[in-house]
Scaffold this motif. Structure first.
Motif, PDB file in Angstrom:
ATOM      1  N   ILE A  24       0.990  -1.142  -0.015  1.00 35.30           N
ATOM      2  CA  ILE A  24       0.096   0.050   0.067  1.00 35.30           C
ATOM      3  C   ILE A  24       0.922   1.380   0.123  1.00 35.30           C
ATOM      4  CG2 ILE A  24      -1.700   1.306   1.422  1.00 35.30           C
ATOM      5  CD1 ILE A  24      -2.970  -1.242   2.314  1.00 35.30           C
ATOM      6  N   GLY A  25       1.946   1.162   0.746  1.00 34.46           N
ATOM      7  CA  GLY A  25       2.742   2.442   0.964  1.00 34.46           C
ATOM      8  C   GLY A  25       3.502   2.606  -0.393  1.00 34.46           C
ATOM      9  N   PHE A  26       3.954   1.731  -1.121  1.00 38.03           N
ATOM     10  CA  PHE A  26       4.357   2.109  -2.353  1.00 38.03           C
ATOM     11  C   PHE A  26       3.614   2.218  -3.209  1.00 38.03           C
ATOM     12  CE2 PHE A  26       8.444  -0.666  -1.043  1.00 38.03           C
ATOM     13  CZ  PHE A  26       9.107   0.290  -1.028  1.00 38.03           C
ATOM     14  N   TYR A  27       2.407   1.762  -3.213  1.00 38.08           N
ATOM     15  CA  TYR A  27       1.225   2.110  -4.466  1.00 38.08           C
ATOM     16  C   TYR A  27       1.006   3.462  -4.256  1.00 38.08           C
ATOM     17  CZ  TYR A  27      -3.277   2.334  -6.075  1.00 38.08           C
ATOM     18  OH  TYR A  27      -4.356   2.930  -6.897  1.00 38.08           O
ATOM     19  N   VAL A  32      10.654   5.554   0.644  1.00 37.06           N
ATOM     20  CA  VAL A  32      10.905   4.511   1.342  1.00 37.06           C
ATOM     21  C   VAL A  32      10.903   4.576   2.824  1.00 37.06           C
ATOM     22  CG1 VAL A  32      13.010   2.725   1.647  1.00 37.06           C
ATOM     23  CG2 VAL A  32      12.372   3.689  -0.747  1.00 37.06           C
ATOM     24  N   LEU A  33      11.444   5.699   3.530  1.00 38.42           N
ATOM     25  CA  LEU A  33      11.364   6.012   4.705  1.00 38.42           C
ATOM     26  C   LEU A  33       9.856   6.143   5.249  1.00 38.42           C
ATOM     27  CD1 LEU A  33      13.079   6.703   7.421  1.00 38.42           C
ATOM     28  CD2 LEU A  33      12.251   9.110   6.710  1.00 38.42           C
ATOM     29  N   LYS A  34       9.114   6.682   4.692  1.00 39.71           N
ATOM     30  CA  LYS A  34       7.695   6.766   5.273  1.00 39.71           C
ATOM     31  C   LYS A  34       6.998   5.142   5.234  1.00 39.71           C
ATOM     32  CE  LYS A  34       6.918  11.406   3.898  1.00 39.71           C
ATOM     33  NZ  LYS A  34       6.420  12.456   2.961  1.00 39.71           N
ATOM     34  N   VAL A  35       7.265   4.339   4.047  1.00 36.25           N
ATOM     35  CA  VAL A  35       6.772   3.339   3.971  1.00 36.25           C
ATOM     36  C   VAL A  35       7.284   2.340   5.176  1.00 36.25           C
ATOM     37  CG1 VAL A  35       6.571   1.023   2.612  1.00 36.25           C
ATOM     38  CG2 VAL A  35       6.771   3.117   1.617  1.00 36.25           C
ATOM     39  N   ALA A  36       8.786   2.515   5.529  1.00 36.64           N
ATOM     40  CA  ALA A  36       9.224   1.791   6.514  1.00 36.64           C
ATOM     41  C   ALA A  36       8.484   2.095   7.853  1.00 36.64           C
ATOM     42  CB  ALA A  36      10.840   1.981   6.521  1.00 36.64           C
ATOM     43  N   LEU A  37       8.294   3.448   8.102  1.00 34.96           N
ATOM     44  CA  LEU A  37       7.661   3.894   9.351  1.00 34.96           C
ATOM     45  C   LEU A  37       6.159   3.343   9.493  1.00 34.96           C
ATOM     46  CD1 LEU A  37       8.691   7.630   9.691  1.00 34.96           C
ATOM     47  CD2 LEU A  37       9.491   5.667  11.031  1.00 34.96           C
ATOM     48  N   LEU A  38       5.285   3.360   8.228  1.00 34.51           N
ATOM     49  CA  LEU A  38       4.234   2.663   8.422  1.00 34.51           C
ATOM     50  C   LEU A  38       4.209   1.048   8.872  1.00 34.51           C
ATOM     51  CD1 LEU A  38       1.205   3.258   7.884  1.00 34.51           C
ATOM     52  CD2 LEU A  38       1.553   2.376   5.785  1.00 34.51           C
ATOM     53  N   THR A  39       5.272   0.456   8.145  1.00 34.37           N
ATOM     54  CA  THR A  39       5.260  -0.693   8.664  1.00 34.37           C
ATOM     55  C   THR A  39       5.901  -1.059   9.989  1.00 34.37           C
ATOM     56  OG1 THR A  39       6.376  -0.965   6.496  1.00 34.37           O
ATOM     57  CG2 THR A  39       6.679  -2.936   7.775  1.00 34.37           C
ATOM     58  N   VAL A  82      12.630  12.876  11.948  1.00 32.77           N
ATOM     59  CA  VAL A  82      11.235  12.482  11.817  1.00 32.77           C
ATOM     60  C   VAL A  82      11.099  10.947  12.722  1.00 32.77           C
ATOM     61  CG1 VAL A  82       9.658  11.264  10.378  1.00 32.77           C
ATOM     62  CG2 VAL A  82      10.914  13.379   9.818  1.00 32.77           C
ATOM     63  N   LEU A  83      12.299  10.190  12.674  1.00 32.93           N
ATOM     64  CA  LEU A  83      12.303   8.826  13.315  1.00 32.93           C
ATOM     65  C   LEU A  83      12.359   8.883  14.953  1.00 32.93           C
ATOM     66  CD1 LEU A  83      12.766   5.718  12.477  1.00 32.93           C
ATOM     67  CD2 LEU A  83      15.368   6.355  13.200  1.00 32.93           C
TER      68      LEU A  83
END
Lengths: 109, 536
Positions: A24-27, A32-39, A82-83
């Motif tokens: 979903i994040g990539f879609y 990448v960082l935001k997708v990693a944070l959501l995960t 952000v992290l």
């Protein structure tokens, strides 16, 4: 025939949810960082890390932040900022959750 | 039966397992899916961005007559009243005939004006060659009635191509009888040809894909300048997904292959997927984009153009691919830079570089779009109007400064103007040769960055004595200063050259910015020059 028993094994469902989160994040076109944070958020819901571990991670990220600024990795230092913020929120939530759990399990006087 | 009970038990067990957690994740992912798209991609915003891109597109005021149209009527395009004279100027390009008529063929295009009741006044007919480059055409007429529509007629029924008409301008002139019109001199128009190819490394078959996979990555192609001006580059680009969020930058640098040193940036142009499709796309089948890249080059020196993703958030499903081929381009390398780390790559980018060829009159360069016209009665009119396009940069006659190789003056498409950094004493000089001496003239110009830019504006007739032009001040509240420079003054009827110079204002109120170690910015845009000429 679909083997519900096999599919419904908790680990399989959890891994599927984590994979779905990444897709979903990539879609959505996130970085990448935001997708990693959501995960990380999803993983934290499934397998919560104790607030102590998260607090240690904050200290590490806080140390990382000035080091990146000094070494002129400005974009990376923004990411570290952000992290730190996300870890802080997660730590706060976990502290409240742990406090509520502790309150429930403590003997009534 | 037993099996069914086992399945039911499994489902119940599954449902009981941390159902709250799963519900939370479900709601989180639902929320992310519904609202997590960057707002740039929202439909309402897309329509808004589309409108902005359309309005700032270079393709405004372009009209096409295809094979099914014998007549193109532009309603209310002009306002013509009786007993007055008018001049109409426009550019026309007659596309190649799809039915295979030869290049030698000519077509007849006529222009007329029409009133609201349908009666027409013919202006002129032109014989135009098929498939040749764009031509500037002119028509002068004396009006006998009120006309409001402009009509272009293709008088060749057998022609199966497309005629493109653009850049239509009308002027009222003093001459208003056929006899006076006959005596008028032909206008001199600054028609710059931006289609002169400098380098071509092209193939319809793309053999190589250069993909942006890393953060702060540059994909660079080296070339050797074979002209002193560069205006644009054609590239074959493929946007994957949204292409990423933020702008990609096409940049031009000086380069020295012997020690792999990169000099300062000479030009840049920013674009994202939406802007590229709206404004730069030439051919959507082959993904060909023409991107402005304006700079002055030194013949024989090495340069490189790069595309970078420094300001782009991307991922493998939303990125940019630049198409290339396996063959190297004239022994010039292609390489990638990731945060300064240099790695060579095989092959070359598919690209075409374009220069700019200016119109000249008696050895003097005529800026793009400038018009010198005879309006009758021994008078003429000089007009030059910038429209925020990349050609505004190429019209600069001189960039001064202590380090001329790296002047720090750019065409900035985010402000549609010329922007400069005051780190090297730089100045921008425009020269306007009106050919005939002028009696009166007016000049106006804007600052590109509003209050964030500190420009000083000067005019001169001899390039030695400079007179400062102040910004326009609000009459009611003199403290409110607009960002518009404006001057109306007289000449002595002998001079025919006006110089304007733009430098950075060192004493301006925004000096605080420089105290923060940021370079002060200055620049210019929308220069508008009009002069009344003395034509004998």
């Amino acid at each position: 025939m679909i083997n519900i028993k096999k599919i419904s094994k908790r680990k399989n469902v959890d891994y599927f949810l984590v994979a779905l989160t990444i897709v979903i994040g990539f879609y959505l076109g996130w970085a990448v960082l935001k997708v990693a944070l959501l995960t990380f958020v999803v993983w934290q819901i499934l397998y919560p890390l104790p607030s102590k571990t998260l607090a240690k991670a904050i200290i590490f990220a806080l140390l990382l932040f000035p080091a990146l600024v000094i070494t002129n990795f400005n974009n990376r230092s923004e990411d570290a900022g952000v992290l730190v913020f996300c870890l802080l929120v997660a730590t706060l939530i976990m502290t409240i959750v742990e406090f509520v759990k502790l309150d429930k399990t403590s003997p009534i006087e | 039966m037993k099996k069914d009970r086992t399945t039911l038990f499994a489902i119940r067990k599954f449902a009981c397992w941390n159902s709250g957690k799963y519900l939370l994740i479900f709601l989180l992912l639902l929320g992310v899916t519904l609202y997590g798209k960057n707002f740039k991609d929202e439909h309402s915003n897309q329509a808004y961005m589309h409108e902005i891109n359309r309005l700032s597109s270079a393709e405004q005021g372009v009209y096409f007559m295809d094979q099914d149209m014998n007549e193109l009527v532009l309603e209310e395009a002009i306002s013509v009243s009786p007993n007055n004279g008018y001049r109409i100027l426009f550019d026309a390009f007659v596309g190649a005939d799809s039915a295979g008529n030869g290049m030698d063929d000519k077509i007849n295009l006529s222009v007329s004006v029409k009133d609201r009741f349908g009666s027409q006044l013919p202006i002129k007919s032109y014989q135009l060659s098929v498939g040749e480059k764009k031509v500037s055409l002119e028509g002068v007429f004396a009006s006998d009635d009120f006309y409001r529509d402009l009509v272009f007629t293709n008088n060749n029924e057998n022609y199966n191509g497309v005629i493109r008409i653009e850049n239509i301008r009308t002027f009222a002139i003093s001459a208003n009888t056929q006899a006076e019109i006959k005596d008028l001199k032909e206008s001199i128009v600054g028609r710059t040809d931006f289609n002169k190819t400098l380098h071509s490394n092209w193939s319809d078959q793309a053999e190589h894909e250069y993909v942006f996979r890393r953060k702060q990555q540059k994909i660079c192609q080296i070339f050797v300048a074979n002209s002193d001006t560069i205006s644009a580059v054609d590239l074959r680009l493929k946007f994957v997904g949204t292409g990423g969020i933020g702008n990609y930058y096409l940049e031009l640098y000086g380069y020295n292959s012997s020690d792999e040193s990169i000099f300062e940036r000479l030009a840049f142009y920013s674009f994202d997927r939406a802007r590229a499709i709206e404004q730069l796309l030439l051919d959507d089948v082959n993904n060909i984009y023409r991107i402005p890249m304006v700079a002055n080059l030194t013949y024989g020196k090495q340069y490189m153009f790069c595309i970078n993703n420094d300001k782009t958030e991307f991922n493998p499903l939303n990125t940019l691919i630049v198409l290339g081929q396996n063959k190297q381009f004239e022994n010039n390398d292609i390489f990638t830079l990731v945060r300064g780390q240099h790695s060579n790559m095989d092959g070359s980018l598919l690209f075409k570089l374009y220069g700019a060829e200016f119109s000249d009159y008696e050895g003097g360069k005529i800026p793009t779009g400038a018009i010198i016209q005879d309006i009758g009665g021994g008078k003429g009119l000089y007009t030059y109007k910038q429209n925020g396009r990349f050609s505004d940069f190429l019209d600069i006659s001189e960039i001064g400064g202590t380090e001329n190789d790296n002047p720090g003056i750019f065409y900035d498409n985010s402000v549609n103007g010329i922007a400069g950094e005051d780190n090297k004493d730089t100045s921008i000089i425009y020269t306007f040769n009106t050919v005939y001496p002028f009696d009166k003239f007016s000049i106006s110009a804007d600052q590109p960055g509003g209050n964030y830019t500190d420009s000083k504006f000067y005019i001169s007739f001899d390039k030695v004595n400079w007179q400062e032009v102040q910004m326009r001040v609000d009459i009611d509240s003199p403290k409110i200063v607009s960002n518009k420079f404006e001057i109306i003054t007289s000449g002595d009827g002998k001079q025919n050259v006006i110089y304007i110079k733009i430098i950075c204002d060192q004493e301006s109120k925004t000096k605080k910015i420089s105290e923060l170690n940021a370079a002060k910015l200055f620049g210019i845009k929308n220069i508008n020059v009009e002069a009344e000429l003395r034509i004998k």
